[in-house]
Design a protein around this motif. Structure first.
Motif, mmCIF file in Angstrom:
data_model
loop_
_atom_site.group_PDB
_atom_site.id
_atom_site.type_symbol
_atom_site.label_atom_id
_atom_site.label_comp_id
_atom_site.label_asym_id
_atom_site.label_seq_id
_atom_site.Cartn_x
_atom_site.Cartn_y
_atom_site.Cartn_z
ATOM 1 N N ALA A 118 47.831 5.001 6.871
ATOM 2 C CA ALA A 118 46.986 6.043 7.460
ATOM 3 C C ALA A 118 46.518 7.017 6.381
ATOM 4 C CB ALA A 118 47.747 6.781 8.555
ATOM 5 N N GLU A 119 47.389 7.293 5.393
ATOM 6 C CA GLU A 119 47.013 8.206 4.307
ATOM 7 C C GLU A 119 45.884 7.625 3.479
ATOM 8 O OE1 GLU A 119 50.854 7.749 3.574
ATOM 9 O OE2 GLU A 119 51.278 9.192 5.158
ATOM 10 N N ALA A 120 45.934 6.319 3.216
ATOM 11 C CA ALA A 120 44.881 5.670 2.426
ATOM 12 C C ALA A 120 43.552 5.705 3.175
ATOM 13 C CB ALA A 120 45.271 4.231 2.104
ATOM 14 N N ILE A 121 43.607 5.511 4.495
ATOM 15 C CA ILE A 121 42.389 5.566 5.307
ATOM 16 C C ILE A 121 41.825 6.980 5.310
ATOM 17 C CG2 ILE A 121 41.493 5.380 7.668
ATOM 18 C CD1 ILE A 121 43.432 2.974 8.012
ATOM 19 N N LYS A 122 42.690 7.974 5.506
ATOM 20 C CA LYS A 122 42.236 9.374 5.503
ATOM 21 C C LYS A 122 41.640 9.743 4.154
ATOM 22 C CE LYS A 122 43.728 14.161 6.127
ATOM 23 N NZ LYS A 122 42.842 14.634 5.088
ATOM 24 N N ALA A 123 42.284 9.312 3.076
ATOM 25 C CA ALA A 123 41.777 9.604 1.729
ATOM 26 C C ALA A 123 40.407 8.958 1.519
ATOM 27 C CB ALA A 123 42.761 9.128 0.674
ATOM 28 N N ALA A 124 40.233 7.742 2.020
ATOM 29 C CA ALA A 124 38.945 7.054 1.891
ATOM 30 C C ALA A 124 37.852 7.808 2.652
ATOM 31 C CB ALA A 124 39.058 5.618 2.412
#
Length: 149
Positions: free
Chosen positions: A81-87
């Motif tokens: 979820a963090e990688a998606i939010k960062a993207a």
């Protein structure tokens, strides 16, 4: 800032700190006349960003639409979820760094595709198949060859 209690036009800032979301400043103020304290929030005023759709309709920018598209593309993929939010944050930063009042939706779509290409190739192909509206297997294969080649 005018005191909400006695309407005195001058108050002083006692404490100032960013809010939890980081989008505004919380200020504790004290009136120099009645000595009462109150809180104000200061936020940067922004001009709404308008997105020009394929059919030339215009609508206000909505981060949620980018999030939904990325989430749908990443469904059942090993992406945190963090990688998606960062993207999504990087895409949004890119959109606002254009400093334009109106942006075509296809420009944002291309930004999303570039970000997904770096994030996960399967998610990229999923998004591309919907975004580019592949008509047949050959156009789908051409997109796969771009990734592989």
């Amino acid at each position: 800032m005018k005191c909400p209690y006695c309407n005195h036009p001058d108050t002083k800032v006692v404490d100032s700190r960013p809010t939890e979301d980081g989008n505004s400043i919380r200020r504790r103020r004290a009136c120099e006349i009645c000595k009462k304290r109150f809180t104000t929030y200061e936020k940067v005023e922004t001009i709404p960003l308008i997105i020009i759709k394929k059919d030339n309709n215009r609508e206000q920018y909505d981060r949620g639409k980018i999030e939904n598209g990325v989430l749908r593309a990443c469904y059942k993929r090993p992406i945190s979820a963090e990688a998606i939010k960062a993207a999504v944050d990087r895409i949004e930063t890119q959109v606002f760094s254009l400093e334009e009042k109106e942006i075509p939706s296809n420009r944002i779509g291309e930004m999303v595709m570039e970000e997904l290409k770096r994030l996960d190739e399967v998610a990229y192909v999923r998004f591309a198949s919907v975004y580019r509206e592949f008509k047949d297997v050959n156009t789908f294969m051409d997109e796969l060859k771009k990734i592989l080649g």
